[in-house]
Design a protein around this motif. Sequence first.
Motif, mmCIF file in Angstrom:
data_model
loop_
_atom_site.group_PDB
_atom_site.id
_atom_site.type_symbol
_atom_site.label_atom_id
_atom_site.label_comp_id
_atom_site.label_asym_id
_atom_site.label_seq_id
_atom_site.Cartn_x
_atom_site.Cartn_y
_atom_site.Cartn_z
ATOM 1 N N ASP A 160 18.162 19.775 -39.221
ATOM 2 C CA ASP A 160 18.811 19.065 -40.332
ATOM 3 C C ASP A 160 19.518 17.851 -39.733
ATOM 4 O O ASP A 160 20.726 17.838 -39.531
ATOM 5 C CB ASP A 160 19.803 19.988 -41.037
ATOM 6 C CG ASP A 160 20.508 19.315 -42.208
ATOM 7 O OD1 ASP A 160 20.238 18.116 -42.475
ATOM 8 O OD2 ASP A 160 21.361 19.973 -42.848
ATOM 9 N N PHE A 161 18.746 16.811 -39.452
ATOM 10 C CA PHE A 161 19.287 15.670 -38.717
ATOM 11 C C PHE A 161 20.240 14.834 -39.565
ATOM 12 O O PHE A 161 21.219 14.294 -39.054
ATOM 13 C CB PHE A 161 18.132 14.816 -38.172
ATOM 14 C CG PHE A 161 17.227 15.585 -37.252
ATOM 15 C CD1 PHE A 161 17.692 16.064 -36.031
ATOM 16 C CD2 PHE A 161 15.914 15.860 -37.613
ATOM 17 C CE1 PHE A 161 16.863 16.794 -35.186
ATOM 18 C CE2 PHE A 161 15.085 16.585 -36.775
ATOM 19 C CZ PHE A 161 15.558 17.056 -35.548
ATOM 20 N N ASP A 162 19.961 14.719 -40.861
ATOM 21 C CA ASP A 162 20.881 13.972 -41.720
ATOM 22 C C ASP A 162 22.240 14.669 -41.781
ATOM 23 O O ASP A 162 23.295 14.030 -41.685
ATOM 24 C CB ASP A 162 20.299 13.848 -43.130
ATOM 25 C CG ASP A 162 19.083 12.937 -43.169
ATOM 26 O OD1 ASP A 162 18.912 12.131 -42.225
ATOM 27 O OD2 ASP A 162 18.315 13.030 -44.137
ATOM 28 N N GLY A 163 22.221 16.005 -41.941
ATOM 29 C CA GLY A 163 23.483 16.750 -41.954
ATOM 30 C C GLY A 163 24.207 16.651 -40.626
ATOM 31 O O GLY A 163 25.444 16.564 -40.579
ATOM 32 N N ALA A 164 23.451 16.662 -39.526
ATOM 33 C CA ALA A 164 24.062 16.570 -38.204
ATOM 34 C C ALA A 164 24.772 15.235 -38.023
ATOM 35 O O ALA A 164 25.900 15.170 -37.511
ATOM 36 C CB ALA A 164 22.999 16.762 -37.128
ATOM 37 N N VAL A 165 24.113 14.135 -38.454
ATOM 38 C CA VAL A 165 24.736 12.816 -38.322
ATOM 39 C C VAL A 165 26.000 12.733 -39.163
ATOM 40 O O VAL A 165 27.029 12.207 -38.716
ATOM 41 C CB VAL A 165 23.734 11.709 -38.717
ATOM 42 C CG1 VAL A 165 24.437 10.355 -38.844
ATOM 43 C CG2 VAL A 165 22.616 11.631 -37.687
ATOM 44 N N GLU A 166 25.972 13.272 -40.379
ATOM 45 C CA GLU A 166 27.157 13.221 -41.238
ATOM 46 C C GLU A 166 28.306 14.026 -40.627
ATOM 47 O O GLU A 166 29.462 13.609 -40.653
ATOM 48 C CB GLU A 166 26.819 13.750 -42.629
ATOM 49 C CG GLU A 166 27.984 13.719 -43.613
ATOM 50 C CD GLU A 166 28.640 12.345 -43.712
ATOM 51 O OE1 GLU A 166 29.892 12.294 -43.799
ATOM 52 O OE2 GLU A 166 27.922 11.317 -43.680
ATOM 53 N N ALA A 167 28.012 15.212 -40.036
ATOM 54 C CA ALA A 167 29.059 16.018 -39.397
ATOM 55 C C ALA A 167 29.646 15.278 -38.199
ATOM 56 O O ALA A 167 30.871 15.276 -37.990
ATOM 57 C CB ALA A 167 28.488 17.365 -38.966
#
Length: 787
Positions: free
Chosen positions: A559-566
């Motif tokens: 989940d790369f989008d979630g990782a960047v947001e975190a």
Amino acid sequence: MSTDLYGIRVLDVAPEASRVRFRVFVVYYDTESRTHAPLPDDPSFFFTLLWEAANRLPVSSLHPLRRIGVDEVLAPEWVAAHTHRYVRRIERTATRNHPAAEADWQRLQDFYHERDGRWAHEDLLVQADYDVEVTDARWLGALSAGHGWATASYATTADQVLEADAPTVLDLRRPAVTLDPFPGEEDDDGTPSDLAFSDDGRYLAVTSQACELVVFRTDDWSEHVRVPHSSLWGQDIQWVPGTHQLTKRVRWGRGAEDGAAATRAYDVDTGAEVDVPPQPREARSRTGRYRADGGFGRYRADGGYGGFTGYGGWVDVLCSSGESPRRLHLPRGKASVGSVSFTGDETRMFVAQGSDVHILDPESGRVLGTLPGIRSDALVRPDGAYLVAGCGKGPADDEIEGDERIDLWRVSDGALLMRCRSGGSTLPALAWSPDGGMLAVSAITGSQGYGGEFRIYRAGAPVEPPEEERLTLDELHKLAEDASDEDDALFLYDRLIEREEDPAAIGRAYRKKADLLRERRGGLRGAAEAYRRAIETGGATNAMRAGYDLASVLVTLNDFDGAVEAARSAHRIAAARDLDQKKNRTTLAEMVLHLGDTLRTRGGDGDNEEARAAYLQALDLGVKKPAWATLGLGWTALDLGDEETAETHLLRAVELAGSELTTRGYAAMLLGHIAKGRRDLPAALKWYQKALKADSLHRPRATGQLGELHYWLGERDGARTWYERMLKAAREPELIAEGAFRLGEMAAEDGDRERAIEFLERGAATGSGTFAEQARELLRGLTADSP
């Protein structure tokens, strides 16, 4: 490790009746001396079994017996004092192989070890069945029929206080009041001697061995009067019946004449000496109607004083009416009389003789009964229900040495209720208050027989099952941090989350829970959710750290989008702090480096440019891992197609890495990739081999890259060598497919049809990508050509 003494099996559990049945096997023997551990018959042993069973459960059960610590259970005094709160009654219902027969000794071993709740030769072992009734069904929650284990526990002497006893039975382990009127431990002046309660209970008089007198008010234990040595009392004192006048207590014995009786007293209210009627004999009843002392010696069969015809113990009783004195010969005469005491209603006299206590009617002299196995200084409580005895020698197997003991006995059945350490080397005197609610004890505590204090004991707490105590937050924190079992720790962190009110503390508990789940197989999604809750709960530091960890977990979950947001969330919190403080700059560098890694991993439009800026910022802030940030610069440059810049940064990263093998391994892999692209075999060999040495993680891809480069260059022997090494290390289907196909293809070219088919079948079986399809196509061709 302790040697197991017993094997335990649960035969039946009946929670509705608060009962359990145990079978106890003796598993420790000395076959040479023909001895073994004794069958246990004290409630203390069964309390430890309940505790052991509870502590075999996971902490998530929060069984109430787990609240009792190991230190308490290993302390015989604690177990003796508390067993009755858990075990109400035990009964041995069956005994087998006891005593062991000579034929059995020939077959018995010294040790028997538990195997899945069983023991070898169970039918041969000394054993017994027990019916155990507990005070609360909660104590049985850890037991089930058939459950078995081995134990090194053994029986002690537990208090056996029943519900009927509890409201009035003394707590002999904790004095309610301690008085030290004669300080000092070096001579008679500082050493306690006698004591006596006034008949109305208002005063307690005490003396020192130097004959100093102090009288305390019992309502607040303040001093009422203090008088130095006087010949009126000496060390031994008694109150004149019904008054506040103190006089000497004459220790008669052996038929001393009554003419020596005291006739002068000290009035503690007026502070004056007064004349009093004769006060003979050592002991008296409440009103003085009966007075008595006893001894051992020659006596006449008819009880008179002349023409002695025998020897034995006797007690002389003076009575205000009838023949007086009367000499009463005791039924077990070959021992001297110790103490004499009376019930408050003056209907019974208790005479301690040797290890027996005789109960007599003081008026008729008739013996009403005898209680064996007590001690010669036993005193009856005024209501006649209990006896207390101090000093004296206990049984040979008693852990409490003789002069340290205080015993409490029930008169109705002669049961020993309590056996306690007195903490004194000698107990010169004991006395009940007139209402029986207090016991006063003088205790000599100095090592040389001097010094000591006076202790006042009162009734203990009723026998009620302990309340199911709720763990405090501090206790929950400690249990969670110390938990060795992952499920226990997760359970406890959930309890903390439920009960905590501080948002920062809740957030920390969520983070701890997430950390545990992250290491658990299949627990990454649960960990991600726990990290999200930690971020939502509050506490900037906690949210920042949770965001950092969440980013890593989401990368693993793709989940790369979630990782960047975190990672951005963690970076925002760190960037909002006072950056003039070094620790805040260091933290920001850590967060921005992590953001760069997450952006680079996602690799979307503009991500590499933003990642490059993040790596540069991390270096400007003095990040603790400059080699990794430099590696990131090289990696992003390579992804952006700038090989020259990438190579510069990657070489610098290798130089900075030092002992950071992970950084060195990744940098070497990327440098090997550049060399491979240039078809520079020597350089590629150099860097891929460095990657292999740095971290075995790179072994499958490094060997595969070298195999492919050799293949491109037409170096078939080298290609075979490296592809074969890759197949030994690889677990990823796509790598196995590539290696197997290439090896099968080259084997087919060499005419080794059998070997080719073996590799091609392996590659096709992966079903992974182009290489698997190529393997299937080539395999079809080979099999179609077969004769």
